[in-house]
Design a protein around this motif. Structure first.
Motif, PDB file in Angstrom:
ATOM      1  N   LEU A 222       0.848  -1.204   0.000  1.00  0.00           N
ATOM      2  CA  LEU A 222       0.000   0.000   0.000  1.00  0.00           C
ATOM      3  C   LEU A 222       0.873   1.240   0.000  1.00  0.00           C
ATOM      4  N   HIS A 225       2.636   1.631  -3.452  1.00  0.00           N
ATOM      5  CA  HIS A 225       1.729   2.094  -4.513  1.00  0.00           C
ATOM      6  C   HIS A 225       1.380   3.562  -4.302  1.00  0.00           C
ATOM      7  N   LEU A 229       1.551   6.622  -6.756  1.00  0.00           N
ATOM      8  CA  LEU A 229       0.366   7.459  -6.942  1.00  0.00           C
ATOM      9  C   LEU A 229       0.715   8.945  -6.863  1.00  0.00           C
ATOM     10  N   VAL A 232       2.346  10.148  -9.940  1.00  0.00           N
ATOM     11  CA  VAL A 232       1.400  10.401 -11.035  1.00  0.00           C
ATOM     12  C   VAL A 232       0.960  11.861 -11.016  1.00  0.00           C
TER      13      VAL A 232
ATOM     14  N   LEU B  23      -1.383   0.867 -17.319  1.00  0.00           N
ATOM     15  CA  LEU B  23      -0.658   1.986 -16.713  1.00  0.00           C
ATOM     16  C   LEU B  23       0.485   2.428 -17.619  1.00  0.00           C
ATOM     17  N   SER B  27       0.722   6.093 -19.284  1.00  0.00           N
ATOM     18  CA  SER B  27       1.911   6.923 -19.080  1.00  0.00           C
ATOM     19  C   SER B  27       2.489   7.348 -20.418  1.00  0.00           C
ATOM     20  N   VAL B  47      -4.121  15.849 -19.908  1.00  0.00           N
ATOM     21  CA  VAL B  47      -3.270  15.602 -18.736  1.00  0.00           C
ATOM     22  C   VAL B  47      -4.119  15.145 -17.554  1.00  0.00           C
ATOM     23  N   MET B  51      -4.151  11.459 -15.806  1.00  0.00           N
ATOM     24  CA  MET B  51      -3.759  11.471 -14.395  1.00  0.00           C
ATOM     25  C   MET B  51      -4.799  10.747 -13.535  1.00  0.00           C
ATOM     26  N   MET B  52      -6.082  11.122 -13.724  1.00  0.00           N
ATOM     27  CA  MET B  52      -7.130  10.527 -12.903  1.00  0.00           C
ATOM     28  C   MET B  52      -7.305   9.035 -13.206  1.00  0.00           C
ATOM     29  N   LYS B  54      -4.955   6.928 -14.248  1.00  0.00           N
ATOM     30  CA  LYS B  54      -3.836   6.200 -13.636  1.00  0.00           C
ATOM     31  C   LYS B  54      -4.030   6.101 -12.131  1.00  0.00           C
ATOM     32  N   ALA B  55      -4.368   7.234 -11.504  1.00  0.00           N
ATOM     33  CA  ALA B  55      -4.556   7.232 -10.051  1.00  0.00           C
ATOM     34  C   ALA B  55      -5.666   6.254  -9.673  1.00  0.00           C
ATOM     35  N   ILE B  58      -4.528   2.566  -9.972  1.00  0.00           N
ATOM     36  CA  ILE B  58      -3.590   2.169  -8.910  1.00  0.00           C
ATOM     37  C   ILE B  58      -4.363   1.930  -7.608  1.00  0.00           C
ATOM     38  N   VAL B  59      -5.230   2.897  -7.254  1.00  0.00           N
ATOM     39  CA  VAL B  59      -5.955   2.767  -5.984  1.00  0.00           C
ATOM     40  C   VAL B  59      -6.923   1.586  -6.035  1.00  0.00           C
ATOM     41  N   PHE B  62      -4.356  -2.096  -7.716  1.00  0.00           N
ATOM     42  CA  PHE B  62      -3.089  -2.394  -7.038  1.00  0.00           C
ATOM     43  C   PHE B  62      -3.227  -2.269  -5.524  1.00  0.00           C
ATOM     44  N   MET B  63      -4.010  -1.282  -5.067  1.00  0.00           N
ATOM     45  CA  MET B  63      -4.193  -1.117  -3.627  1.00  0.00           C
ATOM     46  C   MET B  63      -5.456  -1.821  -3.143  1.00  0.00           C
ATOM     47  N   MET B  65      -8.622  -1.500  -3.516  1.00  0.00           N
ATOM     48  CA  MET B  65      -9.746  -0.757  -2.958  1.00  0.00           C
ATOM     49  C   MET B  65     -11.087  -1.320  -3.414  1.00  0.00           C
TER      50      MET B  65
END
Lengths: 241, 109
Positions: A222, A225, A229, A232, B23, B27, B47, B51-52, B54-55, B58-59, B62-63, B65
């Motif tokens: 976490l 990442h 983040l 980014v 991702l 990028s 941009v 950005m949003m 990718k974010a 990831i959240v 990868f995290m 959520m």
């Protein structure tokens, strides 16, 4: 779900999903984050606070940049590299971005293989993540050196334009680089823990004395990442603006 | 959404590889925005979108959520929305300072 089960609402009571679940979890008069190990909840809350810190930096940067009457240095030109005689804009930053995303991928896989109890694969992936992170920090050190020595950028001024550029740049990327460096250190520690089989044997942790498990790798993930983040956002608003 | 019954997060490997590739592609797109020197609102739009995305990826993946219980998701995702107010205040203040500087220091140069 019986009436008595709802009335007592013990930890073993069936959990609801969706919005009723949110209300039930928060109003249960017990821990709110059901099925979430405390370490993971604490890491998420820490990351939330870190989000606010980084946001303060980026919002201050935006305010400073909007209010300056002197032109802002063109990031595309400042961070360009000359490769094989070609002038490529933002090349170093692009490479750094790809290195960090690659490390995020290996980290996600390390978490997955950890939960599969695949000790050695988890170890090698953690090591790869740490090395990619170290590569990122190394490239950042090169970027800073180039900017300070060759371009003459200082926190109080620079030859290219608005004097605030240096202050913001060193502050934001420095704080992010510190996060990456701390992450690399802990990735190495975690990799050593994994390869020694401490998670498999559930040995007590050095600091807490609690049994260690592969959930720790996920919590480490976490943090890692999150570092990706933040990059980014820095990449988008600092380098692409 | 959150149907996880175990405390550990265990998912097929495929989704990680898909998100990883996505991702990389996003990028690449972000970099292309600068490489081809898009300007003005188009640049900002692209941009922000990349950005949003990718974010979010990831959240969400990868995290983990999207697999967490909604109580945790809301606790973490809702507070940062306050930052939008902060961004708004920063923008107003930045514009105001710029105008004052133009009026009082602009003519002197």
């Amino acid at each position: 779900m019986t009436q008595s089960g709802q009335a007592t609402m013990t930890e073993t009571a069936p959990l609801l999903d969706g919005t009723p679940g949110v209300i039930a979890d928060w109003s249960s008069d017990q821990r709110a984050f059901k099925k979430t190990p405390w370490g993971k909840a604490m890491m998420w809350i820490f990351l939330l606070s870190d989000t606010f810190i980084f946001s303060c930096f980026l919002i201050s940067y935006g305010t400073v940049r909007m209010s300056t009457t002197i032109p802002w240095p063109n990031a595309s030109e400042v961070f360009a590299l000359t490769m094989f005689g070609n002038h490529v804009p933002l090349l170093l930053i692009a490479i750094m971005t790809f290195v960090l995303i690659t490390s995020s991928g290996t980290m996600a896989l390390a978490v997955n293989f950890g939960y599969r109890k695949d000790r050695m694969t988890c170890f090698w992936l953690l090591l790869a993540t740490a090395l990619l992170g170290a590569t990122f920090v190394g490239m950042q050190a090169y970027e800073w050196t180039k900017l300070i020595v060759e371009e003459g950028v200082r926190p109080w001024g620079n030859p290219m334009g608005a004097p605030q550029f240096g202050a913001i740049f060193f502050m934001v990327t420095g704080f992010h680089g510190t996060h990456v460096s701390i992450g690399v250190l802990f990735l190495f520690i975690m990799a050593v823990k994994v390869v020694r089989g401490k998670m498999d044997r559930e040995e007590p942790g050095f600091m807490t004395g609690r049994p260690q498990d592969y959930g720790m790798v996920e919590v480490m993930g976490l943090y890692w990442h999150f570092v990706d983040l933040v990059w980014v956002f820095i990449f988008a608003v600092f380098y692409l603006w | 959404m959150s149907t996880s019954t175990t405390e550990g997060q265990q998912h097929p490997l495929g989704i990680y590889f898909q998100i990883w590739i996505l991702l990389f592609v996003l990028s690449g797109f972000s970099y292309a925005v600068d490489y081809f020197q898009f300007e003005g609102y188009l640049r900002w739009f692209l941009v922000c979108v990349f950005m949003m995305l990718k974010a979010g990826l990831i959240v969400a993946v990868f995290m983990h959520m999207i697999w967490e219980r909604l109580a945790l998701v809301y606790a973490i995702i809702v507070p940062p929305l306050l930052l939008l107010v902060f961004v708004g205040i920063g923008t107003l203040e930045g514009d105001y300072t710029f105008l004052t500087r133009e009026i009082f220091f602009g003519g002197a140069e």
